[in-house]
Motif scaffolding. Structure first.
Motif, short mmCIF file in Angstrom:
data_model
loop_
_atom_site.label_atom_id
_atom_site.label_comp_id
_atom_site.label_asym_id
_atom_site.label_seq_id
_atom_site.Cartn_x
_atom_site.Cartn_y
_atom_site.Cartn_z
N GLU A 98 0.83 -1.22 0.00
CA GLU A 98 0.00 0.00 0.00
C GLU A 98 0.86 1.26 0.00
O GLU A 98 0.54 2.25 -0.67
CB GLU A 98 -0.93 -0.02 1.22
CG GLU A 98 -2.01 -1.10 1.12
CD GLU A 98 -2.79 -1.25 2.43
OE1 GLU A 98 -2.35 -0.65 3.45
OE2 GLU A 98 -3.80 -1.97 2.43
N VAL A 119 1.40 6.96 -6.71
CA VAL A 119 0.44 8.05 -6.97
C VAL A 119 1.12 9.42 -6.80
O VAL A 119 0.94 10.34 -7.61
CB VAL A 119 -0.77 7.91 -6.03
CG1 VAL A 119 -1.67 9.15 -6.12
CG2 VAL A 119 -1.58 6.66 -6.38
N LEU A 120 1.91 9.53 -5.74
CA LEU A 120 2.59 10.80 -5.48
C LEU A 120 3.62 11.11 -6.56
O LEU A 120 3.77 12.27 -7.00
CB LEU A 120 3.27 10.76 -4.11
CG LEU A 120 2.31 10.75 -2.91
CD1 LEU A 120 3.08 10.51 -1.63
CD2 LEU A 120 1.53 12.06 -2.83
N GLU A 174 2.11 1.79 -3.43
CA GLU A 174 1.03 2.30 -4.29
C GLU A 174 0.82 3.79 -4.07
O GLU A 174 0.63 4.57 -5.02
CB GLU A 174 -0.26 1.52 -4.02
CG GLU A 174 -0.20 0.08 -4.53
CD GLU A 174 -1.40 -0.74 -4.09
OE1 GLU A 174 -2.16 -0.25 -3.21
OE2 GLU A 174 -1.58 -1.86 -4.60
N ARG A 175 0.84 4.20 -2.78
CA ARG A 175 0.70 5.64 -2.49
C ARG A 175 1.89 6.41 -3.05
O ARG A 175 1.74 7.53 -3.56
CB ARG A 175 0.58 5.86 -0.98
CG ARG A 175 -0.71 5.31 -0.38
CD ARG A 175 -1.00 5.93 0.98
NE ARG A 175 0.07 5.72 1.93
CZ ARG A 175 0.16 4.67 2.74
NH1 ARG A 175 -0.76 3.71 2.67
NH2 ARG A 175 1.15 4.56 3.59
N ARG A 176 3.07 5.81 -2.95
CA ARG A 176 4.28 6.45 -3.49
C ARG A 176 4.15 6.63 -5.00
O ARG A 176 4.52 7.69 -5.56
CB ARG A 176 5.50 5.59 -3.15
CG ARG A 176 6.83 6.12 -3.68
CD ARG A 176 7.95 5.18 -3.23
NE ARG A 176 9.25 5.65 -3.66
CZ ARG A 176 9.78 5.40 -4.85
NH1 ARG A 176 9.10 4.68 -5.73
NH2 ARG A 176 10.97 5.87 -5.17
#
Length: 204
Positions: free
Chosen positions: A112, A119-120, A115-117
């Motif tokens: 997760e 997106v950023l 995945e956030r990385r």
């Protein structure tokens, strides 16, 4: 079946046979007693032979009884050692089960975060403030995976969209591990006691 089970069975069978022979010799001696007491030489000879045979059997009976006690003690010791190994195996298996669950949860959390990385990083690229090639290198799978993860863990981390069969939780093996060994509270049955019978009402 324990290592000593067959030998114990044989010894006990022989002990029973010796007891029957001694009983038969006692009956034979009794049958010659009257004649021997009145001076019959043949009867006295029969009694002497019977006594010698009975003495040999009594010595054998003592030896077998001692052998049975020794075998029972060794069998009990073997049983206790096996139980200790079962408990140790259970302890290790339970530890693996707990770590499987912990590692699976950590890997999900790590995925997760990646995945956030991603997106950023995609948002950073859209600003056109940072060189696109640099952002591309940061977003590359190999870079962060090798830098942040142990090689043995990398194959468990779904950075993009792996096939369902390629990433399986470690906890899938817990159904096998849970049946290994014996819990510490599971006691092995006590060894039988020889020559002593429990009296009724003694436990009250």
């Amino acid at each position: 079946m324990s290592t000593y089970a067959d030998r114990l069975s044989q010894l006990r069978a022989r002990l029973t046979d010796v007891g029957k022979q001694l009983s038969s010799l006692a009956d034979r001696r009794k049958s010659f007693s009257l004649a021997a007491a009145t001076g019959d030489a043949t009867a006295r000879k029969q009694i002497a032979d019977t006594d010698a045979e009975a003495e040999a059997l009594r010595r054998e009976e003592q030896t077998i009884s001692a052998a049975v006690e020794t075998a029972v003690a060794l069998d009990k010791q073997q049983e206790l050692e096996e139980h200790a190994r079962q408990v140790d195996a259970h302890r290790h298996a339970q530890g693996v089960i707990a770590l499987n669950l912990e590692i699976d949860a950590a890997l999900v959390h790590l995925r997760e975060m990646f995945e956030r990385r991603a997106v950023l990083l995609a948002g950073l690229a859209r600003t056109n403030i940072v060189d696109g090639l640099f952002v591309g290198r940061l977003a590359g799978k190999a870079g962060p995976t090798r830098a942040a993860c142990h090689a043995g863990l990398a194959k468990f981390i779904a950075l993009e969209h792996p096939a369902p069969q390629s990433v399986r939780p470690l906890a899938d093996t817990n159904t096998i591990l849970v049946g290994i060994g014996a819990p510490p509270e599971a006691e092995s049955p006590p060894a039988p006691r020889l020559g002593r019978k429990r009296k009724e009402g003694s436990d009250q």
